[in-house]
Design a protein around this motif. Structure first.
Motif, PDB file in Angstrom:
ATOM      1  N   GLN A   1      -6.866   1.578   5.144  1.00  0.00           N
ATOM      2  CA  GLN A   1      -8.275   2.453   4.480  1.00  0.00           C
ATOM      3  C   GLN A   1      -9.095   2.969   5.450  1.00  0.00           C
ATOM      4  OE1 GLN A   1      -6.948  -0.694   4.958  1.00  0.00           O
ATOM      5  NE2 GLN A   1      -8.597  -2.331   5.578  1.00  0.00           N
ATOM      6  N   ASP A   2      -8.772   2.681   6.241  1.00  0.00           N
ATOM      7  CA  ASP A   2      -9.330   3.072   8.092  1.00  0.00           C
ATOM      8  C   ASP A   2      -8.760   4.976   8.044  1.00  0.00           C
ATOM      9  OD1 ASP A   2     -10.577   1.031   8.263  1.00  0.00           O
ATOM     10  OD2 ASP A   2      -8.315   1.147   9.845  1.00  0.00           O
ATOM     11  N   PHE A   3      -7.508   5.985   7.608  1.00  0.00           N
ATOM     12  CA  PHE A   3      -7.254   6.923   6.960  1.00  0.00           C
ATOM     13  C   PHE A   3      -9.508   7.787   7.203  1.00  0.00           C
ATOM     14  CE2 PHE A   3      -3.593   6.431   6.407  1.00  0.00           C
ATOM     15  CZ  PHE A   3      -2.508   6.497   7.682  1.00  0.00           C
ATOM     16  N   SER A   4      -8.704   9.151   8.161  1.00  0.00           N
ATOM     17  CA  SER A   4      -9.950   9.728   7.653  1.00  0.00           C
ATOM     18  C   SER A   4      -9.722  11.331   7.519  1.00  0.00           C
ATOM     19  CB  SER A   4     -11.101  10.190   9.329  1.00  0.00           C
ATOM     20  OG  SER A   4     -10.065  10.807  10.044  1.00  0.00           O
ATOM     21  N   ILE A   5      -7.913  11.563   7.460  1.00  0.00           N
ATOM     22  CA  ILE A   5      -7.655  12.187   6.934  1.00  0.00           C
ATOM     23  C   ILE A   5      -6.796  12.029   5.107  1.00  0.00           C
ATOM     24  CG2 ILE A   5      -6.553  13.189   9.378  1.00  0.00           C
ATOM     25  CD1 ILE A   5      -3.673  11.982   8.770  1.00  0.00           C
ATOM     26  N   PRO A   6      -6.733  13.355   4.555  1.00  0.00           N
ATOM     27  CA  PRO A   6      -5.846  12.906   3.645  1.00  0.00           C
ATOM     28  C   PRO A   6      -5.030  13.389   3.439  1.00  0.00           C
ATOM     29  CG  PRO A   6      -7.278  15.151   3.972  1.00  0.00           C
ATOM     30  CD  PRO A   6      -6.995  14.638   4.674  1.00  0.00           C
ATOM     31  N   ASN A   7      -4.469  12.150   3.384  1.00  0.00           N
ATOM     32  CA  ASN A   7      -2.521  11.481   3.140  1.00  0.00           C
ATOM     33  C   ASN A   7      -2.117  11.491   1.519  1.00  0.00           C
ATOM     34  OD1 ASN A   7      -1.171  10.896   5.641  1.00  0.00           O
ATOM     35  ND2 ASN A   7      -2.837   9.268   5.392  1.00  0.00           N
TER      36      ASN A   7
ATOM     37  N   ALA B   1      -2.513   2.783  -7.803  1.00  0.00           N
ATOM     38  CA  ALA B   1      -2.894   3.289  -6.175  1.00  0.00           C
ATOM     39  C   ALA B   1      -3.534   2.153  -5.931  1.00  0.00           C
ATOM     40  CB  ALA B   1      -2.849   4.431  -6.145  1.00  0.00           C
ATOM     41  N   SER B   2      -3.702   2.119  -4.003  1.00  0.00           N
ATOM     42  CA  SER B   2      -4.519   1.451  -3.668  1.00  0.00           C
ATOM     43  C   SER B   2      -4.800   2.737  -2.144  1.00  0.00           C
ATOM     44  CB  SER B   2      -4.447  -0.213  -3.152  1.00  0.00           C
ATOM     45  OG  SER B   2      -5.549  -0.450  -2.536  1.00  0.00           O
ATOM     46  N   VAL B   3      -5.940   3.369  -2.271  1.00  0.00           N
ATOM     47  CA  VAL B   3      -6.144   4.285  -0.598  1.00  0.00           C
ATOM     48  C   VAL B   3      -7.743   4.512  -0.396  1.00  0.00           C
ATOM     49  CG1 VAL B   3      -4.579   5.552  -2.626  1.00  0.00           C
ATOM     50  CG2 VAL B   3      -6.554   6.708  -3.245  1.00  0.00           C
ATOM     51  N   ASP B   4      -7.535   5.391   0.354  1.00  0.00           N
ATOM     52  CA  ASP B   4      -8.629   5.326   1.450  1.00  0.00           C
ATOM     53  C   ASP B   4      -9.382   6.122   0.843  1.00  0.00           C
ATOM     54  OD1 ASP B   4      -8.421   7.997   2.464  1.00  0.00           O
ATOM     55  OD2 ASP B   4      -6.225   7.308   2.721  1.00  0.00           O
ATOM     56  N   VAL B   5     -10.640   6.350   0.909  1.00  0.00           N
ATOM     57  CA  VAL B   5     -11.592   7.082   0.504  1.00  0.00           C
ATOM     58  C   VAL B   5     -11.456   8.448   0.384  1.00  0.00           C
ATOM     59  CG1 VAL B   5     -13.327   5.182  -0.034  1.00  0.00           C
ATOM     60  CG2 VAL B   5     -13.171   7.177   2.124  1.00  0.00           C
ATOM     61  N   ASN B   6     -11.028   8.758   1.704  1.00  0.00           N
ATOM     62  CA  ASN B   6     -11.253  10.749   1.467  1.00  0.00           C
ATOM     63  C   ASN B   6      -9.753  11.312   1.272  1.00  0.00           C
ATOM     64  OD1 ASN B   6     -13.004  10.551   3.819  1.00  0.00           O
ATOM     65  ND2 ASN B   6     -12.167   8.999   5.026  1.00  0.00           N
TER      66      ASN B   6
ATOM     67  N   ARG C   1       2.313  17.986   6.223  1.00  0.00           N
ATOM     68  CA  ARG C   1       2.904  17.481   6.119  1.00  0.00           C
ATOM     69  C   ARG C   1       2.454  16.364   6.801  1.00  0.00           C
ATOM     70  NH1 ARG C   1       3.868  19.723   1.039  1.00  0.00           N
ATOM     71  NH2 ARG C   1       2.982  20.757   2.142  1.00  0.00           N
ATOM     72  N   ASP C   2       1.484  15.973   7.729  1.00  0.00           N
ATOM     73  CA  ASP C   2       0.973  15.411   8.879  1.00  0.00           C
ATOM     74  C   ASP C   2      -0.057  15.798   9.093  1.00  0.00           C
ATOM     75  OD1 ASP C   2       1.150  12.373  10.048  1.00  0.00           O
ATOM     76  OD2 ASP C   2       2.111  12.929  11.411  1.00  0.00           O
ATOM     77  N   ILE C   3      -1.152  15.326  10.007  1.00  0.00           N
ATOM     78  CA  ILE C   3      -2.107  15.550  10.628  1.00  0.00           C
ATOM     79  C   ILE C   3      -2.334  15.112  11.798  1.00  0.00           C
ATOM     80  CG2 ILE C   3      -4.883  16.264  11.068  1.00  0.00           C
ATOM     81  CD1 ILE C   3      -4.650  17.395   7.715  1.00  0.00           C
ATOM     82  N   PHE C   4      -2.018  15.006  12.800  1.00  0.00           N
ATOM     83  CA  PHE C   4      -1.864  14.848  14.151  1.00  0.00           C
ATOM     84  C   PHE C   4      -2.727  15.555  15.554  1.00  0.00           C
ATOM     85  CE2 PHE C   4       0.851  13.427  17.902  1.00  0.00           C
ATOM     86  CZ  PHE C   4       0.578  11.027  17.589  1.00  0.00           C
ATOM     87  N   PRO C   5      -3.135  14.701  15.511  1.00  0.00           N
ATOM     88  CA  PRO C   5      -3.251  13.094  16.442  1.00  0.00           C
ATOM     89  C   PRO C   5      -4.383  12.174  15.243  1.00  0.00           C
ATOM     90  CG  PRO C   5      -4.157  14.542  17.685  1.00  0.00           C
ATOM     91  CD  PRO C   5      -4.048  15.578  17.068  1.00  0.00           C
ATOM     92  N   GLN C   6      -4.982  12.924  15.100  1.00  0.00           N
ATOM     93  CA  GLN C   6      -6.134  12.279  14.520  1.00  0.00           C
ATOM     94  C   GLN C   6      -5.688  10.687  13.337  1.00  0.00           C
ATOM     95  OE1 GLN C   6      -9.806  12.800  14.941  1.00  0.00           O
ATOM     96  NE2 GLN C   6      -9.355  10.592  13.491  1.00  0.00           N
ATOM     97  N   ASN C   7      -3.681  11.096  12.670  1.00  0.00           N
ATOM     98  CA  ASN C   7      -4.140   9.949  11.950  1.00  0.00           C
ATOM     99  C   ASN C   7      -4.079   8.639  13.223  1.00  0.00           C
ATOM    100  OD1 ASN C   7      -1.352  11.148  13.274  1.00  0.00           O
ATOM    101  ND2 ASN C   7      -0.207  10.584  11.586  1.00  0.00           N
ATOM    102  N   ALA C   8      -3.127   9.227  14.300  1.00  0.00           N
ATOM    103  CA  ALA C   8      -2.642   8.002  14.762  1.00  0.00           C
ATOM    104  C   ALA C   8      -4.117   7.655  15.412  1.00  0.00           C
ATOM    105  CB  ALA C   8      -1.986   8.519  16.516  1.00  0.00           C
TER     106      ALA C   8
ATOM    107  N   LEU D   1       1.521   0.526   9.151  1.00  0.00           N
ATOM    108  CA  LEU D   1       0.511   0.673   9.212  1.00  0.00           C
ATOM    109  C   LEU D   1      -0.484   1.803   8.563  1.00  0.00           C
ATOM    110  CD1 LEU D   1      -0.378   0.736  13.125  1.00  0.00           C
ATOM    111  CD2 LEU D   1      -0.927  -1.087  11.589  1.00  0.00           C
ATOM    112  N   PRO D   2       0.376   3.439   8.789  1.00  0.00           N
ATOM    113  CA  PRO D   2      -0.269   3.806   7.175  1.00  0.00           C
ATOM    114  C   PRO D   2      -0.063   3.143   5.725  1.00  0.00           C
ATOM    115  CG  PRO D   2       1.451   5.173   8.691  1.00  0.00           C
ATOM    116  CD  PRO D   2       1.494   3.824   8.946  1.00  0.00           C
ATOM    117  N   GLN D   3       0.645   2.572   5.667  1.00  0.00           N
ATOM    118  CA  GLN D   3       0.916   2.408   4.113  1.00  0.00           C
ATOM    119  C   GLN D   3      -0.015   1.147   4.218  1.00  0.00           C
ATOM    120  OE1 GLN D   3       3.832   2.663   6.072  1.00  0.00           O
ATOM    121  NE2 GLN D   3       3.608   4.859   4.687  1.00  0.00           N
TER     122      GLN D   3
END
Length: 408
Positions: A312-318, A335-340, A138-145, A239-241
């Motif tokens: 918007q800074d996420f490179s991982i697909p949440n 929804a307002s979401v990142d492009v990935n 459910r969470d791709i870490f540490p890339q999300n950090a 921050l993620p939201q």
């Protein structure tokens, strides 16, 4: 006892970061573990203590055996304490497990992320018991950090957690991913991972009955919602939201005098969001801390639109799990979401709502107006989301996906 189709998966161990007593609260993991229990499996949960115990204790909560382990603070604003707590968690679980002399004879280990640090304990159990290990990713870490600028790419801390992540994928026999984009990301950035391990395991949730004795007038009076159309956001404010997306939408929508943005939750960014709304002089934003569960469900039941926001800074697909609550209560999704992420694309595919790229307030508002101006559209999209959830996202379906991944 319910007959278990696959007797090889009789004894189940679940390692969790949080596992509330279902008498007080529920979430996707309580729903899943109770499904395993109801299907006849012998389940042990290891989870942090939530009652202030001084030492670990084996308890029975709503029929589930749980080893409650005192830990340091795992949630909150202090990043150093939170990081240390996660690092120590595997050792604390192992020590408590040994203290209670629990038999190491499990058939299946379930481990969700976050956190990734429990892999050391899980790998030890796997080796001792010859169990299969199923990762609920459910969470791709540490890339999300790294994406949130909480950690530098390639630094000592990053490398420490990246090694844990690599070990996690290597030790896992099956990996359940939230969406197709999640599978693609893991495959692209971890070419050593056997792709046959990877499959879809969408977020699930038990469908809750809508409140039958709801006093809508009283609820609207209680929370300042009289004669208002309600766009609701419920969940963590961190921050993620990037809840600034919603605040900026509220600022751009002040001419819609009967529309209110009702934001419920706590988190590291809550105070900053509160100050931001106050400085903008927004009268169409109501910010609340955690509401009593029944009150939140009542407000959600009378709400008109369910809001989702991602950084918007996420490179991982949440893929936000809170959308299941909107589906359950038949609310259209805005929804307002990142492009990935493929979250927004999936909403439009199942015709449950609309999405725009984070930061594009003009598009965000355009989608809002579609919903604002048409009750029939809101009803149709809400019903579509509900039917999608009913047909695809039940705990029983998640259970079957996990079990069948070992028998296919």
């Amino acid at each position: 006892m319910v007959e278990i189709k696959n007797v090889k998966m009789k004894k189940i161990l679940f390692l969790g970061l949080t596992f509330p007593d279902v008498k007080k609260n529920t979430h996707l993991y309580t729903d899943l573990i109770h499904e395993f229990h109801n299907q006849g499996h012998d389940v042990l949960v290891i989870a942090p203590d939530e009652e202030g115990r001084k030492s670990s204790e084996l308890v029975i909560e709503s029929g589930i055996q749980i080893l409650r382990v005192p830990t340091l603070a795992l949630f909150g604003g202090n990043k150093i304490v939170k990081g240390l707590s996660n690092i120590l968690l595997s050792h604390q679980y192992k020590r408590a497990f040994k203290k209670h002399k629990i038999a190491i004879d499990f058939d299946l280990i379930l481990i969700p992320t976050p956190p990734i640090t429990l892999i050391d304990f899980a790998a030890w159990i796997k080796k001792k018991s010859k169990a299969k290990l199923y990762l609920i990713l459910r969470d791709i870490f540490p890339q999300n950090a790294v994406d949130l600028k909480m950690m530098s790419n390639g630094g000592f801390i990053y490398n420490y957690f990246r090694k844990k992540e690599i070990k996690l994928y290597k030790q896992s026999d099956r990996i359940g991913c939230m969406s197709p984009a999640n599978i693609d990301f893991v495959t692209k950035h971890n070419p050593e991972v056997d792709t046959s391990k990877l499959h879809l395991l969408p977020n699930w949730e038990k469908i809750h009955e809508l409140p039958k004795d709801l006093n809508e007038t009283a609820m609207r009076e209680k929370y300042g919602l009289k004669d208002k159309m309600i766009a609701i956001f419920g969940g963590n404010i961190g921050l993620p939201q990037r809840v600034e997306n919603i605040i900026q939408l509220a600022q751009a929508s002040q001419e819609l005098e009967d529309l209110v943005f009702f934001i419920v939750g706590r988190g590291t960014e809550r105070e900053r969001i509160k100050i931001m709304a106050e400085e903008m002089g927004l009268k169409n934003v109501i910010l609340k801390g955690n509401l009593p569960r029944q009150d939140y469900n009542d407000v959600l039941a009378i709400a008109d639109i369910g809001l989702i926001s991602l950084n918007q800074d996420f490179s991982i697909p949440n893929f936000p799990s809170k959308v299941n609550a909107y589906y359950c209560f038949k609310k259209p999704v805005l929804a307002s979401v990142d492009v990935n992420t493929d979250f927004g694309i999936i909403q439009e595919q199942i015709q449950s709502g609309f999405y725009s790229n984070a930061g594009d307030i003009e598009s965000f508002k355009s989608n809002l107006l579609k919903l604002y101006n048409s009750k029939d559209l809101r009803t149709t999209l809400g019903q579509n989301g509900y039917m999608y959830m009913k047909n695809n996202l039940s705990p029983e379906q998640a259970y079957n996906t996990i079990i069948n991944s070992f028998t296919a």
